[in-house]
Write a protein that holds these residues in place. Structure first.
Motif, PDB file in Angstrom:
ATOM      1  N   ALA A 795       0.836  -1.208   0.000  1.00 29.46           N
ATOM      2  CA  ALA A 795       0.000   0.000   0.000  1.00 29.46           C
ATOM      3  C   ALA A 795       0.867   1.254   0.000  1.00 29.46           C
ATOM      4  O   ALA A 795       0.570   2.236  -0.695  1.00 29.46           O
ATOM      5  CB  ALA A 795      -0.933  -0.015   1.207  1.00 29.46           C
ATOM      6  N   ARG A 796       1.955   1.245   0.797  1.00 33.38           N
ATOM      7  CA  ARG A 796       2.855   2.402   0.828  1.00 33.38           C
ATOM      8  C   ARG A 796       3.526   2.608  -0.541  1.00 33.38           C
ATOM      9  O   ARG A 796       3.659   3.740  -1.014  1.00 33.38           O
ATOM     10  CB  ARG A 796       3.949   2.199   1.890  1.00 33.38           C
ATOM     11  CG  ARG A 796       3.420   2.185   3.333  1.00 33.38           C
ATOM     12  CD  ARG A 796       2.774   3.533   3.697  1.00 33.38           C
ATOM     13  NE  ARG A 796       2.404   3.578   5.111  1.00 33.38           N
ATOM     14  CZ  ARG A 796       1.262   3.102   5.604  1.00 33.38           C
ATOM     15  NH1 ARG A 796       0.384   2.544   4.783  1.00 33.38           N
ATOM     16  NH2 ARG A 796       1.009   3.196   6.888  1.00 33.38           N
ATOM     17  N   VAL A 797       3.945   1.528  -1.149  1.00 34.59           N
ATOM     18  CA  VAL A 797       4.565   1.643  -2.475  1.00 34.59           C
ATOM     19  C   VAL A 797       3.560   2.193  -3.464  1.00 34.59           C
ATOM     20  O   VAL A 797       3.895   3.015  -4.327  1.00 34.59           O
ATOM     21  CB  VAL A 797       5.100   0.264  -2.930  1.00 34.59           C
ATOM     22  CG1 VAL A 797       5.577   0.339  -4.375  1.00 34.59           C
ATOM     23  CG2 VAL A 797       6.240  -0.182  -2.010  1.00 34.59           C
ATOM     24  N   ALA A 798       2.337   1.757  -3.341  1.00 35.05           N
ATOM     25  CA  ALA A 798       1.302   2.254  -4.241  1.00 35.05           C
ATOM     26  C   ALA A 798       1.039   3.737  -4.040  1.00 35.05           C
ATOM     27  O   ALA A 798       0.634   4.430  -4.973  1.00 35.05           O
ATOM     28  CB  ALA A 798       0.009   1.453  -4.025  1.00 35.05           C
ATOM     29  N   GLN A 799       1.287   4.247  -2.790  1.00 31.22           N
ATOM     30  CA  GLN A 799       1.076   5.677  -2.524  1.00 31.22           C
ATOM     31  C   GLN A 799       2.215   6.539  -3.056  1.00 31.22           C
ATOM     32  O   GLN A 799       2.134   7.767  -3.013  1.00 31.22           O
ATOM     33  CB  GLN A 799       0.930   5.894  -1.025  1.00 31.22           C
ATOM     34  CG  GLN A 799      -0.359   5.293  -0.452  1.00 31.22           C
ATOM     35  CD  GLN A 799      -0.404   5.350   1.067  1.00 31.22           C
ATOM     36  OE1 GLN A 799       0.516   5.905   1.696  1.00 31.22           O
ATOM     37  NE2 GLN A 799      -1.456   4.800   1.657  1.00 31.22           N
ATOM     38  N   GLY A 800       3.282   5.912  -3.556  1.00 28.23           N
ATOM     39  CA  GLY A 800       4.369   6.682  -4.151  1.00 28.23           C
ATOM     40  C   GLY A 800       5.687   6.589  -3.422  1.00 28.23           C
ATOM     41  O   GLY A 800       6.693   7.161  -3.870  1.00 28.23           O
ATOM     42  N   ILE A 801       5.736   5.894  -2.264  1.00 30.13           N
ATOM     43  CA  ILE A 801       6.992   5.740  -1.534  1.00 30.13           C
ATOM     44  C   ILE A 801       7.854   4.722  -2.260  1.00 30.13           C
ATOM     45  O   ILE A 801       7.386   3.665  -2.668  1.00 30.13           O
ATOM     46  CB  ILE A 801       6.728   5.286  -0.092  1.00 30.13           C
ATOM     47  CG1 ILE A 801       5.883   6.338   0.631  1.00 30.13           C
ATOM     48  CG2 ILE A 801       8.031   5.036   0.654  1.00 30.13           C
ATOM     49  CD1 ILE A 801       5.465   5.937   2.029  1.00 30.13           C
ATOM     50  N   ARG A 802       9.126   5.026  -2.431  1.00 33.46           N
ATOM     51  CA  ARG A 802      10.042   4.112  -3.090  1.00 33.46           C
ATOM     52  C   ARG A 802      10.221   2.856  -2.230  1.00 33.46           C
ATOM     53  O   ARG A 802      10.173   2.916  -1.003  1.00 33.46           O
ATOM     54  CB  ARG A 802      11.393   4.795  -3.314  1.00 33.46           C
ATOM     55  CG  ARG A 802      11.275   6.007  -4.268  1.00 33.46           C
ATOM     56  CD  ARG A 802      12.598   6.759  -4.333  1.00 33.46           C
ATOM     57  NE  ARG A 802      13.654   5.891  -4.827  1.00 33.46           N
ATOM     58  CZ  ARG A 802      14.941   6.234  -4.904  1.00 33.46           C
ATOM     59  NH1 ARG A 802      15.298   7.471  -4.497  1.00 33.46           N
ATOM     60  NH2 ARG A 802      15.826   5.403  -5.375  1.00 33.46           N
ATOM     61  N   GLU A 803      10.468   1.734  -2.884  1.00 32.98           N
ATOM     62  CA  GLU A 803      10.532   0.455  -2.176  1.00 32.98           C
ATOM     63  C   GLU A 803      11.665   0.418  -1.157  1.00 32.98           C
ATOM     64  O   GLU A 803      11.517  -0.084  -0.032  1.00 32.98           O
ATOM     65  CB  GLU A 803      10.701  -0.687  -3.195  1.00 32.98           C
ATOM     66  CG  GLU A 803       9.461  -0.934  -4.036  1.00 32.98           C
ATOM     67  CD  GLU A 803       9.651  -2.083  -5.003  1.00 32.98           C
ATOM     68  OE1 GLU A 803      10.817  -2.455  -5.265  1.00 32.98           O
ATOM     69  OE2 GLU A 803       8.633  -2.629  -5.503  1.00 32.98           O
ATOM     70  N   GLU A 804      12.836   1.002  -1.504  1.00 34.14           N
ATOM     71  CA  GLU A 804      13.964   0.938  -0.565  1.00 34.14           C
ATOM     72  C   GLU A 804      13.791   1.900   0.611  1.00 34.14           C
ATOM     73  O   GLU A 804      14.534   1.818   1.608  1.00 34.14           O
ATOM     74  CB  GLU A 804      15.276   1.251  -1.301  1.00 34.14           C
ATOM     75  CG  GLU A 804      15.299   2.596  -2.007  1.00 34.14           C
ATOM     76  CD  GLU A 804      14.786   2.478  -3.423  1.00 34.14           C
ATOM     77  OE1 GLU A 804      15.022   3.417  -4.218  1.00 34.14           O
ATOM     78  OE2 GLU A 804      14.144   1.440  -3.754  1.00 34.14           O
TER      79      GLU A 804
END
Length: 902
Positions: A795-804
């Protein structure tokens, strides 16, 4: 015109030894005016030929050329168009009519006048000159043929034809005589007057000599007259003698006339006697019946072959005598009337004796045949009527004679034959069908016996139910077809065991044995009926002299109508039968009356077979279709073909009813709430039906009916499976769909039914979809907290936060990840998988054996989730060294161990 005439004479006619006498400038009527010249010519050599020549000017220069020539003898008509008014038009009729328009009326008239004169002079041919003025047709002076010069070389102008008659050239002989005369008188040339006087004196001398000669002949004339007078006297004397001779011969002439008349009467009498003798011989030869024939007709033995042959010959001779074509006036003779009356009495007497004898033969033969029924009672065979037919065929010619001479008695015999034989065949056929029914149901004749007379359907139903026990259920597939509720596999097995106790044999063996027995019995019934009907039809055709293959259009026959009163579609007008329907229809009517019990008995047998086992309709449809096809190839309109065709309709209706009942039972199915569903009964029954149908319909004529039934059934099976899956409470919907569609797919793959290829692919797709759905649903989330954790990461990645950068989030840092992973050690994972295996085993049935397939799919799905979690850790927490507390190999070991332990 004169210059043209001379030019034409010089250039065209002189080289051809012709003289041009007349010319006219013309053009063809009604066309473009292209001028030409018509020329009247004569040849200079004998015999003189007169021609009409057409000359026209050449297109390439100023010279003229000869185009067409007609002989004057070919000219038939000259039409000047108008004899009063001036008209330049005229017609010449040669081989066809040539219409011309002259440049002037004068030229036309001159040319026509020249033609008329040439015809009068040289041809004297019948040429019709019509519409020509009489002034033009002047008579030419008659000139002796000798005066016509042979070496003429004079030229005649167009307007000077009269000079042709006034001036004539001297011929060679005349010239020679004149030269001799002039040589005898030397001064003939120097002194013409002296020469003329000399000629005059010589002429006077010749005239005197002629007068003296005439006077000298007067004495001879007188002598000739005397001789003529004497000859006349002699003629008068001869005439007197002839008159006397004629008077003497007059009396002789009268006597000769009397003799001639007497000879004529004698000749007439002889001629009449010859004709009378001829008529008497004709009547004696054609209307005299031998005493031996009369005795055979009155007392002949109709039981022996020799007596039948003698009676047949006598009947034929009598028919010839009765049908002789009498000449005009014969029917007025008293002897002829008496002989005809005698022949009529003989015919009536013999016809009555023959009809009585054949009726007795029918009755006795029926009783003799009935006595042989006992030996066929225990066997599924029909008595052979060949000896009966063989004996009766000896009378076939006599039946033909009876048909031609006394149709009333022939019709009565036909009716009696149908009455006796219909009762005989009814007893035989009903007893035959009774044996067939007993063999089908397995009872004995000493037990409950079917009635011989036709029974109502309700009686057949009660009897059939009593034969199969008080439960009212029949053996074979009927028990399964009659179920209206789906029972668990355990209850079905218990019911099957009860059926085994009743029959002391397995259900499948019972079904196969019953159906095989029914198939053989039904085939034997049809095989016995077919030759029986064909033999009887062939006998009727030969014995009653009816043509089987006669095609007479425009007539129809009501097969079901009873032929009361012996009516065979014949009516009478003045005692002569008038054919209404064809003889082929008569054969079919007789067969319908004789075998009227076949169709009801076949329908009763079919109803019984359908009640014993509804799947018997498949056997009956194939067998009946084959026999109908065979009968139609022999004769499409025969009684056998029609009857079997009607019965085939009933069989097809029962087959459709069997399919409809199976579909209705699928629609009304109910499931048990306490036990798992497993393979639905109607799915197993479809497999049984399809396997049975494929074995029965192999190379059958009615394959199309089965393909239609397949399509209806498989669609009903698909709908009913989904309906049961939706209503199932104990077993998950996906399991019901997966197991049953897998079973359907396996069945269709094994049987390889071409018309169900699309349904086979659909069943495979449904099985695959529901297997995947069940695996996902049953597996759920085995690592639930870990799954929730990674859902938050995604969900965080989907919100635009980079995976690393996800690891820097407080709720999803590395410490939180390690805490969640520690909650799922390998021991807990194995325990969860073991519980899942037990759950799946409880859902699945044993018959389909899909447990290992489902378990393997769950293993693959679990490994897929594991790899997904490992991928997220590697991308979102790089370099952290965090891993799951179990590996993929551990998962494989756990699954294998659980499967082996169970």
């Amino acid at each position: 015109m004169t210059a043209i005439k001379h030019a034409l004479q010089r250039d065209i006619f002189t080289p051809n030894d012709e003289r041009l006498l007349s010319i006219v400038n013309v053009c063809k009527a009604g066309k473009k005016k292209r001028n030409c010249f018509l020329c009247a010519t004569v040849t200079t050599e004998r015999p003189v030929q007169v021609n009409v020549v057409k000359v026209k000017k050449s297109d390439k220069g100023d010279f003229y050329k000869r185009q067409t020539a007609w002989g004057l003898r070919d000219l038939a008509v000259v039409d000047a168009k108008d004899a009063v008014k001036e008209n330049p038009e005229f017609d010449l009729h040669f081989d066809k009519v040539y219409k011309w328009v002259a440049s002037s009326t004068v030229e036309k008239n001159t040319f026509i006048s020249c033609i008329w004169k040439l015809n009068q002079r040289y041809l004297r041919k019948k040429i019709d000159f019509i519409n020509v003025s009489s002034q033009l047709l002047e008579e030419l002076p008659k000139v002796a043929e000798e005066s016509v010069p042979s070496g003429e070389n004079q030229s005649v102008t167009g307007g000077d034809e009269e000079s042709v008659d006034e001036y004539q050239e001297l011929n060679a002989r005349e010239e020679q005589d004149i030269e001799i005369m002039m040589e005898g008188c030397e001064y003939a040339i120097s002194n013409a007057e002296a020469f003329a006087e000399k000629l005059s004196r010589e002429l006077q001398v010749l005239d005197g000599a002629n007068i003296q000669s005439i006077m000298a002949s007067e004495k001879q004339v007188n002598i000739l007259m005397k001789l003529l007078d004497e000859a006349l006297k002699e003629v008068d004397q001869i005439e007197l003698k002839l008159s006397s001779y004629e008077e003497m011969l007059q009396s002789v002439k009268e006597q000769m006339d009397q003799i001639s008349e007497s000879n004529h009467l004698i000749h007439l009498s002889n001629t009449n006697n010859v004709k009378l003798l001829s008529e008497i011989e004709f009547l004696v030869n054609h209307m005299d019946l031998a005493k031996g024939h009369i005795k055979a007709l009155q007392e002949g033995d109709l039981t022996s072959s020799r007596g039948i042959e003698a009676c047949t010959n006598a009947a034929d001779a009598l028919l010839q005598c009765m049908n002789v074509a009498l000449r005009p006036g014969h029917d007025m003779l008293q002897a002829v009337k008496q002989q005809q009356q005698r022949f009529g009495d003989l015919r009536e007497q013999f016809a009555r004796r023959l009809a009585s004898h054949l009726n007795s033969v029918f009755v006795h033969q029926g009783h003799d045949q009935s006595s042989t029924l006992a030996q066929h009672s225990a066997e599924l065979t029909l008595p052979n009527h060949h000896p009966f037919h063989r004996d009766l065929l000896r009378y076939a010619k006599l039946m033909e004679w009876l048909k031609n001479t006394d149709y009333g008695k022939y019709e009565g015999l036909t009716k009696n034959y149908m009455d006796y034989l219909s009762r005989l065949y009814e007893r035989e056929i009903k007893d035959f069908f009774e044996v067939a029914k007993i063999k089908m149901t397995g009872t004995t004749r000493e037990g409950k016996k079917f009635a011989t007379l036709p029974r109502k359907e309700s009686a057949v139903k009660q009897e059939t139910e009593s034969l199969h026990g008080s439960s009212g259920k029949l053996t074979g597939s009927t028990s399964s077809l009659n179920k209206l509720s789906v029972q668990s596999s355990g209850s079905r097995r218990s019911q099957s065991s009860s059926l085994l106790d009743m029959g002391n044999m397995s259900a499948s063996d019972l079904d196969v044995a019953d159906r095989t027995k029914f198939d053989k019995i039904f085939e034997q019934v049809l095989s016995e009926l077919e030759p029986l009907c064909l033999a009887e039809q062939d006998f009727i055709s030969k014995f009653f002299k009816l043509q089987q293959h006669q095609s007479i259009s425009g007539t129809t026959t009501n097969e079901a109508e009873e032929m009361d009163g012996g009516t065979l579609s014949r009516s009478y007008t003045s005692g002569v039968p008038q054919t209404i329907s064809s003889e082929k229809d008569m054969i079919r009517q007789m067969m319908t009356k004789i075998f009227r019990c076949i169709e009801p008995e076949l329908n009763n047998l079919i109803a019984l077979g359908d009640k014993i086992d509804s799947f018997n309709s498949l056997y009956m449809l194939v067998k009946m279709s084959h026999h109908v096809w065979t009968a139609q190839n022999v004769d499409p309109a025969s009684f056998l073909s029609t009857t079997l065709g009607n019965v085939l309709v009933t069989v097809k209706r029962n087959f459709d009813k069997c399919i409809s009942n199976q579909m209705k039972q699928m629609d009304e199915v109910k499931i048990s709430k306490k036990s798992k569903v497993g393979i639905l009964p109607f799915v197993a029954e479809f497999e049984e039906f399809a396997a049975l149908a494929e074995s029965i319909f192999k190379n059958a004529e009615r394959r199309g009916d089965l393909d239609k039934a397949y399509t209806k059934l498989i669609r009903a099976v698909f709908v009913s499976v989904e309906k049961v899956a939706n209503e199932s409470q104990k077993t998950p919907r996906d399991v019901v769909m997966m197991e049953n569609f897998h079973h359907i797919f396996a069945t269709l793959s094994r049987l390889k039914i071409s018309c169900l290829e699309a349904e086979k692919k659909e069943a495979k797709q449904k099985y695959t979809d529901h297997l995947q759905s069940y695996v996902i649903y049953s597996l759920g989330q085995p690592l639930e907290k870990l799954n929730h954790f990674f859902e938050g990461v995604e969900a965080r990645v989907a919100q635009g936060i980079r995976e690393e950068e996800v690891s820097y989030q407080l709720a999803f840092n590395k410490q939180e990840l390690r805490k969640v992973i520690k909650e799922y050690p390998g021991k807990e994972v194995k325990k969860g998988l073991d519980n899942l295996y037990k759950k799946v085993d409880k859902h699945l049935c044993e018959e389909e054996n899909l447990l290992q397939v489902v378990w393997h799919s769950m293993q693959d799905e679990f490994i897929r989730q594991y790899k997904h979690f490992e991928g997220l850790i590697a991308r979102c927490y790089p370099g952290s060294g965090i891993t799951m507390e179990f590996t993929i190999q551990d998962i494989l070991d756990y699954c294998s161990s659980i499967a082996q332990s169970h």
